[in-house]
Motif scaffolding. Sequence first.
Motif, PDB file in Angstrom:
ATOM      1  N   ALA A  17       0.122   7.977   3.581  1.00 17.03           N
ATOM      2  CA  ALA A  17       0.136   7.334   2.260  1.00 17.03           C
ATOM      3  C   ALA A  17       1.574   7.288   1.770  1.00 17.03           C
ATOM      4  CB  ALA A  17      -0.734   8.100   1.269  1.00 17.03           C
ATOM      5  N   GLN A  18       1.850   6.314   0.910  1.00 13.20           N
ATOM      6  CA  GLN A  18       3.207   6.155   0.393  1.00 13.20           C
ATOM      7  C   GLN A  18       3.150   5.514  -0.988  1.00 13.20           C
ATOM      8  OE1 GLN A  18       6.212   3.557   2.545  1.00 13.20           O
ATOM      9  NE2 GLN A  18       7.073   5.578   3.025  1.00 13.20           N
ATOM     10  N   ARG A  19       4.009   6.003  -1.904  1.00  8.51           N
ATOM     11  CA  ARG A  19       4.106   5.435  -3.246  1.00  8.51           C
ATOM     12  C   ARG A  19       5.552   5.105  -3.548  1.00  8.51           C
ATOM     13  NH1 ARG A  19      -0.465   4.996  -3.237  1.00  8.51           N
ATOM     14  NH2 ARG A  19      -2.058   5.464  -4.788  1.00  8.51           N
ATOM     15  N   GLU A  20       5.769   3.944  -4.128  1.00  8.45           N
ATOM     16  CA  GLU A  20       7.111   3.482  -4.481  1.00  8.45           C
ATOM     17  C   GLU A  20       7.234   3.434  -5.995  1.00  8.45           C
ATOM     18  OE1 GLU A  20       8.954  -0.913  -4.342  1.00  8.45           O
ATOM     19  OE2 GLU A  20       8.628  -0.050  -2.338  1.00  8.45           O
ATOM     20  N   PHE A  21       8.424   3.781  -6.502  1.00 10.94           N
ATOM     21  CA  PHE A  21       8.676   3.614  -7.935  1.00 10.94           C
ATOM     22  C   PHE A  21      10.160   3.350  -8.161  1.00 10.94           C
ATOM     23  CE2 PHE A  21       8.431   8.196  -7.041  1.00 10.94           C
ATOM     24  CZ  PHE A  21       9.664   8.659  -7.485  1.00 10.94           C
ATOM     25  N   ALA A  22      10.454   2.710  -9.271  1.00  9.58           N
ATOM     26  CA  ALA A  22      11.825   2.323  -9.595  1.00  9.58           C
ATOM     27  C   ALA A  22      12.525   3.416 -10.389  1.00  9.58           C
ATOM     28  CB  ALA A  22      11.826   1.024 -10.392  1.00  9.58           C
ATOM     29  N   LEU A  23      13.834   3.464 -10.252  1.00  4.94           N
ATOM     30  CA  LEU A  23      14.662   4.397 -11.013  1.00  4.94           C
ATOM     31  C   LEU A  23      15.581   3.620 -11.952  1.00  4.94           C
ATOM     32  CD1 LEU A  23      15.688   6.908  -8.178  1.00  4.94           C
ATOM     33  CD2 LEU A  23      13.855   7.157  -9.871  1.00  4.94           C
TER      34      LEU A  23
END
Length: 283
Positions: free
Chosen positions: A129-135
């Motif tokens: 599983a993988q989750r992406e988020f912006a900084l």
Amino acid sequence: MAAAGTPASLLITLPHTLAANHSDFVDLAPTAAAAGTPCLRAADVNADDIIAEVAGIAPDIIFVVGWSRLVKAPLQALARTGVIGYHPTLLPLMRGRAALAWTILLDVSTTGGTLFWIDDGVDSGDIAAQREFALSGREYLGDLMTMQMDALRSMLEELVPRLAEGERPARAQHHELATYLAHRRPEDGLILWDQPAETIWRQVRAVSRPYPGAFTRVDDGVMKIWRARVADHPEWHAQTGQIFMTVDDCPVVRCGDGRDLVIEELEMVRAKKPIGQKRLGRP
């Protein structure tokens, strides 16, 4: 995992005597107790007595989260389905150590977390599983930790029920795209004032609490800098590393590119807070 309806059968964590060696240690024993999960404290998860304890519960899956030591083959072999690790980047990018600090130091704009099946390589196993988020580019270490834990919680809430149903999601990493991170040590927090202000600001944010902190030398002591911001005072001529003014009682230091660092929170260690137009970084 408990929120997903499948609490762990056993939690292994560090003994209190070793916890002080890890600045980001969080004692999960109370959380485990609330979920009805027994807790075992171990300095070495690969020790024979720990392996025997784990063998006694015949685990389907072992999760390795926040554990900096390698889980060796005898322990891995006890998990019927496999061993899942957590890495706080978007694998295959940024495999290796000190990933949170490097994320800020490298000014990464999009990051995330990855749950992956541990193999014999370094963070190289298939992705579960993988989750992406912006900084935003303004996060301090503690902010990034919170964002990573939110991503991990979200992934587990979706992944654990699938695992309980017998699924084994696995997506191969693109190894040709892999990048790697070198180990970092507390002394890497030493500020070099001839660097650009933005670089120093990232350094401050990357090793802020709960890490040991960025620091500079003041006389025979040390100033730790916990929070800061970049500013510009082109009307002032000052030497690199010099405190040349204060703004709302915050020292302002000239950096190597002519821009300035405003120190918003500091801690003096074996030294007095500098007064006047003191030059930092010198014994």
